[in-house]
Motif scaffolding. Sequence first.
Motif: not given
Length: 475
Positions: A92-93, A411-412, A106-111
């Motif tokens: 979903g990201l 990861g959000q 991507a599991d280590k950052f948020n957008l």
Amino acid sequence: MSVNSNNRRCAGPMKRRTFLELGGSSLLGLGMVDILRQQAIAKAARVSLNDTSVIFVWLPGGPPHMETYDMKPGAPAEYRGELGPIHTNVPGLDVCEMLPQHAKVADKFNLIRSIHHEFADHGGGHKRLMTGRVPATPVGTVNDAPAVSSIVKKMLQKNGNEMPVCVSEVDSSRASIDTFAMGPAYLGASMTPFIVAGDPSAPDFKVQNIGVKSSMEARLDDRIAMLNGIDNFRRDVDKSGSMKAMDSFNRQAVDMLTSEKVRNAFDLSKEPKEIRDRYGWNAYGQRAILGRRLVESGVRFVTMVWEHPYPGKGTPKTAAYNWDSHAVNAHLFKDCDWRLPPYDQAVSALIEDLYQRGLDRKVLLVVTGEFGRTPKINVQRGTQTGVMQPGRDHWPKAMSVLVSGGGMRTGQVIGATNPRGEYPVERRMTPNDLWATVYRHLGVDHEHVLHDLQGRPVAILPFGKPIRELLPTSA
């Protein structure tokens, strides 16, 4: 909202004029209650708030949110553009296909996809982002309120700390604090960050005013003794604060000249070649390594300005110097072909490195520009190419921000824009909510009151509250 209707090349962060629309946001703030909660969490995680730091990656010109972190594959062609999304290691990201290294971490950052404001000029946008306040004028980059880095220095500086509190890394031609609205305003010149100008990937790169040759040590000792013996100035009548600033700069200069810790922190030659290769041999990558070294050594706030990935080596005719991808400045998608690979490499390497070194609770990484780009593509004749080409103009009504580390759950995807990327439809936020989150990480109460030159009380942030999805998790 085109600002180039007459085929004129955009002058960039300091000169373009456009319009101002006033907006509002929540006046709520968590204040000291949130600070106390943060202290409890930090204690449980064995991270002292005195040891937290921020790496702030500044992308001046305004990165295109629909070619990076907010892809709209279902939108009409004149909105979605030529680039498509790719899946990441987080279901979903999705991110742009030009960011494959992002996809692996991507599991280590948020957008955050729902931050917005109302200042569409580079100057107004810089001031709005850099200060957390609605600027008095919509143009110009001379601050009428202190930049966040100056407030951090004011609140966190300590006597006897040889490392500077705040450091800013910029191109050689961008060393003025006014270029990107990084001025201290009423806090005075002593609250400016230490500026590191130049390209760290260049063979002859050298940080000025750090280190002293052995042949100069005796003369330096004599000079320090002389300075310490001079007491003829009436500093108490220096209303401008210039003498105080000079004293501060003198102390910092001596500390940095004589400190082995400072020399080592700024010395990129101490990094293994494989690490420097991983980050990339360009201004983005090598500034990122230097930023990581500085926060490891005790610097609390590092600003890294990423404009040209290869300063001094020329810009392709189809590209812009920075992220200002108007059609008259650049061919949007060819600019992405040139700019996004080194950006992807540097950001992903920094995120990966922070986690591998166990710095992910200590360090909060924030990556943003002053605004996004117009959702609808326009086509104009390029100033450099002489042919019709696609581009996007300034768009503060929607922008994307990447955040990592800070002990938060990652990861959000936080917030969302409408199907054409025009404006937020979920979790509408302003830059102040981002800065309230940053201050909370540093242990600074964003409701703390400072005083301007007239002695009037001024809260660090006039509004905004920490983003709840970014609150640190317990150990």
